[in-house]
Write a protein that holds these residues in place. Structure first.
Motif, PDB file in Angstrom:
ATOM      1  N   SER A 113       0.859  -1.183   0.000  1.00  0.00           N
ATOM      2  CA  SER A 113       0.000   0.000   0.000  1.00  0.00           C
ATOM      3  C   SER A 113       0.893   1.230   0.000  1.00  0.00           C
ATOM      4  O   SER A 113       2.124   1.117   0.018  1.00  0.00           O
ATOM      5  CB  SER A 113      -0.934  -0.009   1.226  1.00  0.00           C
ATOM      6  N   VAL A 114       0.284   2.386  -0.017  1.00  0.00           N
ATOM      7  CA  VAL A 114       1.045   3.641  -0.067  1.00  0.00           C
ATOM      8  C   VAL A 114       0.699   4.479   1.153  1.00  0.00           C
ATOM      9  O   VAL A 114      -0.471   4.803   1.382  1.00  0.00           O
ATOM     10  CB  VAL A 114       0.746   4.420  -1.360  1.00  0.00           C
ATOM     11  N   LEU A 115       1.709   4.814   1.945  1.00  0.00           N
ATOM     12  CA  LEU A 115       1.559   5.651   3.136  1.00  0.00           C
ATOM     13  C   LEU A 115       2.311   6.955   2.916  1.00  0.00           C
ATOM     14  O   LEU A 115       3.536   6.967   2.837  1.00  0.00           O
ATOM     15  CB  LEU A 115       2.123   4.922   4.366  1.00  0.00           C
ATOM     16  N   ASP A 116       1.571   8.038   2.770  1.00  0.00           N
ATOM     17  CA  ASP A 116       2.171   9.363   2.615  1.00  0.00           C
ATOM     18  C   ASP A 116       3.196   9.375   1.474  1.00  0.00           C
ATOM     19  O   ASP A 116       4.293   9.918   1.612  1.00  0.00           O
ATOM     20  CB  ASP A 116       2.833   9.804   3.928  1.00  0.00           C
ATOM     21  N   GLY A 117       2.846   8.759   0.365  1.00  0.00           N
ATOM     22  CA  GLY A 117       3.726   8.714  -0.790  1.00  0.00           C
ATOM     23  C   GLY A 117       4.829   7.682  -0.726  1.00  0.00           C
ATOM     24  O   GLY A 117       5.681   7.619  -1.619  1.00  0.00           O
ATOM     25  N   GLN A 118       4.827   6.841   0.302  1.00  0.00           N
ATOM     26  CA  GLN A 118       5.866   5.836   0.503  1.00  0.00           C
ATOM     27  C   GLN A 118       5.266   4.439   0.365  1.00  0.00           C
ATOM     28  O   GLN A 118       4.225   4.142   0.958  1.00  0.00           O
ATOM     29  CB  GLN A 118       6.486   5.974   1.899  1.00  0.00           C
ATOM     30  N   GLY A 119       5.924   3.586  -0.403  1.00  0.00           N
ATOM     31  CA  GLY A 119       5.458   2.217  -0.516  1.00  0.00           C
ATOM     32  C   GLY A 119       5.654   1.462   0.783  1.00  0.00           C
ATOM     33  O   GLY A 119       6.709   1.554   1.424  1.00  0.00           O
ATOM     34  N   MET A 120       4.623   0.721   1.202  1.00  0.00           N
ATOM     35  CA  MET A 120       4.691  -0.079   2.423  1.00  0.00           C
ATOM     36  C   MET A 120       4.392  -1.535   2.097  1.00  0.00           C
ATOM     37  O   MET A 120       3.391  -1.845   1.452  1.00  0.00           O
ATOM     38  CB  MET A 120       3.701   0.424   3.477  1.00  0.00           C
ATOM     39  N   LEU A 121       5.256  -2.427   2.545  1.00  0.00           N
ATOM     40  CA  LEU A 121       5.076  -3.871   2.372  1.00  0.00           C
ATOM     41  C   LEU A 121       4.845  -4.502   3.735  1.00  0.00           C
ATOM     42  O   LEU A 121       5.616  -4.272   4.673  1.00  0.00           O
ATOM     43  CB  LEU A 121       6.327  -4.474   1.727  1.00  0.00           C
ATOM     44  N   VAL A 122       3.784  -5.314   3.856  1.00  0.00           N
ATOM     45  CA  VAL A 122       3.538  -6.036   5.100  1.00  0.00           C
ATOM     46  C   VAL A 122       3.816  -7.517   4.889  1.00  0.00           C
ATOM     47  O   VAL A 122       3.513  -8.080   3.828  1.00  0.00           O
ATOM     48  CB  VAL A 122       2.101  -5.825   5.622  1.00  0.00           C
ATOM     49  N   THR A 123       4.420  -8.123   5.904  1.00  0.00           N
ATOM     50  CA  THR A 123       4.681  -9.562   5.904  1.00  0.00           C
ATOM     51  C   THR A 123       4.315 -10.124   7.265  1.00  0.00           C
ATOM     52  O   THR A 123       4.177  -9.379   8.243  1.00  0.00           O
ATOM     53  CB  THR A 123       6.164  -9.862   5.614  1.00  0.00           C
ATOM     54  N   GLU A 124       4.177 -11.427   7.336  1.00  0.00           N
ATOM     55  CA  GLU A 124       3.924 -12.065   8.621  1.00  0.00           C
ATOM     56  C   GLU A 124       5.140 -11.897   9.529  1.00  0.00           C
ATOM     57  O   GLU A 124       6.287 -11.968   9.068  1.00  0.00           O
ATOM     58  CB  GLU A 124       3.627 -13.550   8.421  1.00  0.00           C
ATOM     59  N   PHE A 125       4.914 -11.669  10.802  1.00  0.00           N
ATOM     60  CA  PHE A 125       5.997 -11.548  11.766  1.00  0.00           C
ATOM     61  C   PHE A 125       6.567 -12.926  12.061  1.00  0.00           C
ATOM     62  O   PHE A 125       5.842 -13.849  12.447  1.00  0.00           O
ATOM     63  CB  PHE A 125       5.491 -10.903  13.058  1.00  0.00           C
ATOM     64  N   ALA A 126       7.863 -13.094  11.857  1.00  0.00           N
ATOM     65  CA  ALA A 126       8.538 -14.365  12.122  1.00  0.00           C
ATOM     66  C   ALA A 126       8.944 -14.400  13.591  1.00  0.00           C
ATOM     67  O   ALA A 126       9.848 -13.671  14.013  1.00  0.00           O
ATOM     68  CB  ALA A 126       9.748 -14.523  11.217  1.00  0.00           C
ATOM     69  N   ARG A 127       8.277 -15.230  14.360  1.00  0.00           N
ATOM     70  CA  ARG A 127       8.546 -15.291  15.799  1.00  0.00           C
ATOM     71  C   ARG A 127       9.768 -16.156  16.087  1.00  0.00           C
ATOM     72  O   ARG A 127       9.974 -17.192  15.460  1.00  0.00           O
ATOM     73  CB  ARG A 127       7.330 -15.869  16.540  1.00  0.00           C
ATOM     74  N   GLY A 128      10.548 -15.710  17.055  1.00  0.00           N
ATOM     75  CA  GLY A 128      11.711 -16.476  17.468  1.00  0.00           C
ATOM     76  C   GLY A 128      12.960 -15.619  17.536  1.00  0.00           C
ATOM     77  O   GLY A 128      12.968 -14.473  17.089  1.00  0.00           O
ATOM     78  N   PRO A 129      14.043 -16.166  18.075  1.00  0.00           N
ATOM     79  CA  PRO A 129      15.295 -15.409  18.194  1.00  0.00           C
ATOM     80  C   PRO A 129      16.086 -15.422  16.890  1.00  0.00           C
ATOM     81  O   PRO A 129      15.897 -16.290  16.032  1.00  0.00           O
ATOM     82  CB  PRO A 129      16.049 -16.180  19.285  1.00  0.00           C
ATOM     83  N   LYS A 130      16.962 -14.442  16.750  1.00  0.00           N
ATOM     84  CA  LYS A 130      17.900 -14.459  15.632  1.00  0.00           C
ATOM     85  C   LYS A 130      18.914 -15.582  15.849  1.00  0.00           C
ATOM     86  O   LYS A 130      19.211 -15.956  16.977  1.00  0.00           O
ATOM     87  CB  LYS A 130      18.601 -13.109  15.516  1.00  0.00           C
ATOM     88  N   LEU A 131      19.421 -16.104  14.757  1.00  0.00           N
ATOM     89  CA  LEU A 131      20.390 -17.187  14.870  1.00  0.00           C
ATOM     90  C   LEU A 131      21.632 -16.730  15.626  1.00  0.00           C
ATOM     91  O   LEU A 131      22.112 -15.605  15.436  1.00  0.00           O
ATOM     92  CB  LEU A 131      20.812 -17.676  13.492  1.00  0.00           C
ATOM     93  N   ALA A 132      22.149 -17.614  16.445  1.00  0.00           N
ATOM     94  CA  ALA A 132      23.415 -17.339  17.117  1.00  0.00           C
ATOM     95  C   ALA A 132      24.545 -17.425  16.099  1.00  0.00           C
ATOM     96  O   ALA A 132      24.458 -18.144  15.102  1.00  0.00           O
ATOM     97  CB  ALA A 132      23.632 -18.349  18.243  1.00  0.00           C
TER      98      ALA A 132
END
Length: 488
Positions: free
Chosen positions: A257-276
């Motif tokens: 979608s477009v927010l104030d002239g800026q493209g916005m992409l939504v994705t599912e939130f990936a739950r969990g920690p970053k890899l060590a």
């Protein structure tokens, strides 16, 4: 009170390496005489008649300073005292707008305006309009109408002069995002969801909590980036899903979608920690990157778009274009170089001049920053790769080089190469130029950090020196591993 305040601010600026000082509204040379040092330059703006609040802000003050050698890409301190305190609100706002057009990272304004001592609402409006914000100072100085102002890196509004400096213009075009406070309402209106909370995780990256316990990530691109490019981001994620690669997933049929002239992409939130950053993680990442590089995109346009550049420098592009962009940014930052640190700057320039984009080597679908911090381990022990900005068709050795740079010499590098070789056998020309490919990302980070005022030149040069020495050892080890028998 006033004299001591301005003297302290000037001394602080000298300590930060500022060399440009503009005394506005004062006809005295005493401050310059007290504080002048070799390498500093001083300007006196005594005549404020060019500040005409009844007209559109003109180029008078800016043009005058530029004609006398003021460099807007070098940090400056503007000391506004004396006659400035007698300006009415309209004239003061006009003056601040003029000064803001000359600002770069590290620029400050020290100002006295007695009317500001009691009218907080009026000062807040003037500062927001002219793209300044007030730094924290002592309560006593505040009571007397004294302020230290710091630039806000937003795009100028109507009737406000644009930034003159190239560094400031880059920051505003590539790194600024607007309307973050409107994200929740925007998503609710466009996707029929209920947003319970938002939190910015990184520049333009927001975690969105939704009613029911689910979550999204909303990535807002700069306005300078075409919305069609953001749509190609979504198409690329869709293609990755179709070929079975574990990337972020769009949660809706139309995730852009477009927010104030800026493209916005939504994705599912990936739950969990970053890899060590351990051997297990690097072996897994090497295996996943090898799988990505060996997956053919056929005729998928989003996967075949030019990619591989770091999006905080170049929103879309190849490593070759990234090299041109960092050359230009580093050249624009030459005015930020302290007089006694030219050799450090030359070290960075020499490294950038040796840039090898590897554009003639084999290409594949690449991720621009395939490192542990962009890999999320889920509750089922599966891994999701995030942050696909800048992904596309590019030299696979540059993408691998980023991973091996993150691994460094030692067991982690062995693990990464072991995983990668399960799917890909590099050509001899790629192996010969692996050390050049490994240097690109840390070199960009070092130069970008200095140029945009996020770190000193000394820190940038020292960081690059440490990375370069570490890469020398890692690349030598990697070449032995890649030309030897497959690890058992």
């Amino acid at each position: 009170m006033f004299d001591g305040f301005f003297d302290r601010v000037i001394a602080g600026a000298l300590g930060r390496g500022v060399t440009q000082f503009v005394l506005v509204g004062s006809d005295s040379n005493q401050r310059e005489q007290r504080h002048a040092k070799p390498g500093t330059r001083w300007w006196h703006v005594d005549d404020l008649t060019s500040i005409d609040p009844s007209a559109e802000p003109g180029p008078g003050l800016r043009a005058s300073l530029a004609s006398e050698g003021f460099e807007p890409d070098a940090p400056a301190l503007f000391c506004c005292e004396g006659a400035v305190s007698g300006l009415n609100q309209a004239a003061l706002t006009c003056l601040l707008a003029e000064l803001r057009a000359l600002a770069t990272p590290g620029t400050r304004v020290a100002i006295v305006s007695p009317g500001w001592a009691h009218d907080g609402e009026e000062i807040a409006g003037s500062l927001a309009q002219t793209r300044w914000r007030a730094a924290e100072i002592s309560a006593r100085a505040h009571q007397f109408g004294l302020r230290v102002l710091i630039p806000i890196w937003s795009l100028p509004g109507d009737g406000v002069p644009a930034s003159t400096g190239r560094i400031a213009t880059f920051i505003e075009r590539v790194l600024y995002r607007s309307a973050s406070e409107s994200i929740a309402a925007h998503l609710e209106a466009n996707y029929d969801v209920t947003v319970t909370a938002t939190r910015e995780l990184d520049l333009g990256v927001h975690r969105i909590s939704l009613a029911g316990g689910t979550g999204w990530i909303a990535r807002v691109s700069p306005a300078v980036r075409d919305v069609d490019a953001v749509r190609r981001d979504a198409e690329l994620l869709g293609w990755l899903t179709n070929v079975g690669f574990p990337a972020e997933r769009p949660p809706a049929p139309k995730p852009v979608s477009v927010l104030d002239g800026q493209g916005m992409l939504v994705t599912e939130f990936a739950r969990g920690p970053k890899l060590a950053a351990d051997g297990r993680s690097f072996e897994l990442l090497g295996r996943m990157l090898g799988k990505l590089h060996s997956t053919r995109p056929d005729n998928e346009p989003a996967a075949l778009r030019p990619g591989g550049a770091w999006h905080h420098l170049l929103p879309d592009g190849t490593p070759a274009q990234e090299g041109a962009a960092i050359r230009a940014l580093l050249d624009d930052a030459r005015h930020r170089v302290p007089a006694d640190s030219a050799y450090r700057y030359d070290t960075l320039v020499d490294a950038v001049e040796a840039w090898d984009s590897c554009a003639d080597l084999p290409h594949a679908v690449v991720h621009a920053d395939f490192v542990p911090r962009n890999a999320i381990r889920g509750p089922d022990d599966g891994v999701t790769i995030i942050d696909w900005a800048g992904a596309g068709w590019g030299p696979r050795i540059v993408s691998l080089g980023c991973l091996l740079w993150a691994a460094g010499p030692g067991a982690n590098l062995v693990a990464a190469i072991t995983g990668y070789r399960q799917s890909v056998t590099l050509e001899s020309a790629e192996i010969d130029r692996l050390d050049a490919a490994m240097r690109l990302r840390p070199l960009v980070l070092s130069c970008w950090t200095f140029a945009t005022g996020r770190g000193s030149l000394q820190n940038a040069a020292d960081s690059w020196d440490q990375h370069s020495k570490r890469i020398d050892r890692a690349a030598a080890q990697a070449r032995r591993l890649l030309t030897g028998p497959f690890p058992s």
